[in-house]
Enzyme design. Structure first.
Site, PDB file in Angstrom:
ATOM      1  N   LYS A  60       0.846  -1.186   0.000  1.00  0.00           N
ATOM      2  CA  LYS A  60       0.000   0.000   0.000  1.00  0.00           C
ATOM      3  C   LYS A  60       0.886   1.242   0.000  1.00  0.00           C
ATOM      4  CE  LYS A  60      -3.937   2.012   2.535  1.00  0.00           C
ATOM      5  NZ  LYS A  60      -4.885   1.799   3.659  1.00  0.00           N
ATOM      6  N   SER A 135      -9.503   1.807   2.686  1.00  0.00           N
ATOM      7  CA  SER A 135      -8.632   2.551   1.796  1.00  0.00           C
ATOM      8  C   SER A 135      -7.590   1.701   1.085  1.00  0.00           C
ATOM      9  CB  SER A 135      -7.922   3.652   2.601  1.00  0.00           C
ATOM     10  OG  SER A 135      -7.121   3.108   3.634  1.00  0.00           O
ATOM     11  N   SER A 159      -9.947  -0.288   6.955  1.00  0.00           N
ATOM     12  CA  SER A 159      -9.400  -0.101   5.615  1.00  0.00           C
ATOM     13  C   SER A 159      -8.819  -1.355   4.994  1.00  0.00           C
ATOM     14  CB  SER A 159      -8.326   0.993   5.637  1.00  0.00           C
ATOM     15  OG  SER A 159      -8.909   2.261   5.846  1.00  0.00           O
TER      16      SER A 159
END
Length: 568
Positions: A60, A135, A159
């Site tokens: 990420k 996210s 997330s």
């Protein structure tokens, strides 16, 4: 995951093949990629017997990877390559995993939808009309589309778990502080967790084993205790589900009912609990002063405004600038009260199963109401880090319309290992229950020696570990004894007990600990053989039948803890 299984995953998704697939994949899932030649070079340098030898992984883009910029999905940060890798990234690499590139995300890790990125919106792999969840959207899509078998994500408010549920993946959110966050661009510094996304519990667990480390340079890092806390069982057999109706869209509600029925086939005991205090805590994260922590973490990057900033993220976080310190402390006090209100929930259960989200919105629905739709998605995830819990999202049976559907198992801090055992069993990857070590015995307790009650320290001081929660066979009744000192019950085999039995805890103690305990057992109590609801016979506390003549029958409460609460 066995070493052979890890190697199988590496062979099926080799680093070079994964790199080529990532370069050919639609760009919304990836922001920056390691050149394939570098991937091949790094893979060639991996020790073949490393725990994650050759497993390619995505990262990420709020975690540093040396040589690539860390953008947090903000193009204004795209020109500054990281000098060193985040601790989590470095630890996976040290275990033999090979980084493929940086994945897309909701900007500044603020969102559960996967659409808040100037680099493009990620969609659900099963239907592009629906959101991927965020996210950690790019990490989820990279794994779910088969490019890599493993990706690093983060989970502050859900997330990692939300995109796992929306794409049929396993999302492991460990206890806060077990995995270092050094090298992670902060969202909410006190709540941030580095997590994993994978197709199996086994691979995620192998990755977590490499990630867990007490980092002396991370002020939020904390060590894993040598044994689980006193109330955490090493084998989870009692799982709770929410009592009463849930806020679920019809398709999600139907899938939830199927999941609960599946749970009842998996574990011996499913009970219902009130989750209202958990849901109240969840609202504090975005609807209260805790928003100020996001402003403290990256508010300085929100000015000047421009096309590089997602307008929804900027609008939400900018509100944090106006939050005063008194409000933050008042919210912390409210949270402490809610944490205390939830503590009792864990007294008689091992884990809580919940939906991950109330629904699965379309991209059009998010575009029409970006704040409202996102807020609702966090209903069942926002509270986990606020209340210092661990969680793992696992795929459940798909919805009737074919969309992936996921549930999550939640447990107290440092219950990670038994929680992953439960998740593995759910996914058909059951871990064998270890035998009772030599020199140890199992002891069933039904009263004041249970977790959190007055005499439990006698067990922990003797080296006791809670093995599992259970219930007796139907042949027993429970009586409140007339004895001096600590209130105590007596478990008696009368032959006419309730069908559901009486709640007990089964503890593992070294033989010398059992011997020491014998000297502390007053008449009319003693040790004998207790039959459990699955037919198992273990040593346990029993009372002489004569003691029931002037005792109060409290069997109808179901447990000694409930009997105490009834007279409190």
């Amino acid at each position: 995951m066995a070493p052979g299984d890890v190697l199988d995953a590496a062979q099926a998704h080799g680093p070079a093949a994964a790199s080529r697939a990532a370069h050919a994949a639609p760009r919304p899932a990836w922001i920056n990629l390691v050149p394939t030649a570098d991937v091949v070079r790094r893979a060639a340098a991996v020790e073949p017997d490393a725990p994650l030898a050759g497993v390619p992984f995505g990262i990420k883009d709020n975690l540093d990877l040396a040589g690539l910029p860390t953008t947090s999905a903000n193009p204004a940060l795209a020109d500054a390559p990281a000098a060193t890798s985040a601790v989590a990234v470095a630890r996976l690499a040290a275990a033999g995993a090979v980084a493929i590139g940086k994945t897309n995300m909701d900007q500044f890790a603020t969102g559960l939808v996967g659409t808040r990125s100037p680099y493009g919106a990620c969609a659900c792999v099963a239907d592009p009309a629906y959101v991927s969840g965020g996210s950690s959207s790019g990490s989820a899509v990279a794994v779910a589309s088969g490019v890599v078998p493993l990706a690093l994500a983060t989970d502050t408010a859900g997330s990692g778990r939300v995109p796992a549920a929306f794409n049929g993946l396993v999302g492991i959110k460990p206890t806060r502080g077990l995995v270092s966050t050094r090298g992670l661009a902060p969202a909410c510094r006190s709540l941030d967790c580095v997590t994993t996304l994978s197709r199996t519990v086994g691979l995620g667990r192998s990755a977590l084993a490499a990630l867990v480390w007490t980092d002396p340079e991370d002020p939020w890092s904390r060590p894993r205790p040598p044994h689980p806390p006193a109330g955490v069982a090493t084998t989870m057999r009692v799982v709770a589900v929410p009592a009463g109706p849930l806020d679920l869209d019809p398709a999600h509600a139907a899938a939830w009912d199927v999941a609960v029925a599946r749970l009842r086939r998996l574990v011996p005991h499913v009970v219902e609990v009130d989750i209202s205090a958990f849901l109240a805590a969840a609202k504090l994260l975005y609807e209260g002063p805790f928003l100020a922590e996001r402003w403290a973490g990256f508010g300085h990057l929100l000015d000047p405004d421009g096309p590089h900033l997602d307008p929804t993220v900027r609008g939400i976080v900018a509100r944090g600038a106006a939050i005063d310190g008194a409000s933050v402390f008042a919210a912390q006090d409210t949270l402490a009260g809610l944490r205390r209100a939830t503590d009792g929930t864990w007294a008689d259960i091992d884990a809580l199963m919940l939906p991950v989200t109330p629904n699965h919105p379309t991209r059009a629905e998010v575009a029409a109401d970006p704040v409202g739709v996102n807020r609702r998605l966090g209903t069942y995830t926002n509270f986990v880090n606020l209340l210092d819990l661990c969680a793992v999202a696992v795929p459940a049976d798909p919805r009737a319309d074919g969309l992936p559907y996921g549930v999550q198992f939640v447990a107290p801090a440092f219950a990670d290992d038994p929680l992953l055992d439960l998740a593995g069993a759910w996914c058909g990857e059951a871990t064998p229950v270890p035998p009772v070590p030599g020199g140890s015995s199992l002891l069933a307790v039904a009263g004041a020696h249970m977790s959190g009650l007055a005499l439990n320290p006698q067990l922990t001081a003797a080296g006791g570990v809670l093995r599992y929660r259970a219930r007796t066979a139907p042949a027993y009744r429970l009586f409140r004894l007339n004895v001096p000192g600590v209130a105590r019950p007596g478990l008696v085999r009368t032959g006419d007990g309730p069908a559901g039995g009486v709640a007990v805890e089964v503890w593992q103690l070294p033989h010398q600990g059992v011997g020491a305990l014998l000297d502390l057992i007053p008449a009319p109590l003693g040790l004998g053989r207790v039959e459990l609801d699955d037919g198992t016979l273990v040593t346990g506390f029993l009372a002489e039948e004569y003691a029931t003549r002037d005792a109060t029958d409290v069997t109808h409460h179901g447990s000694w803890r409930a009997a105490l609460a009834a007279v409190a």
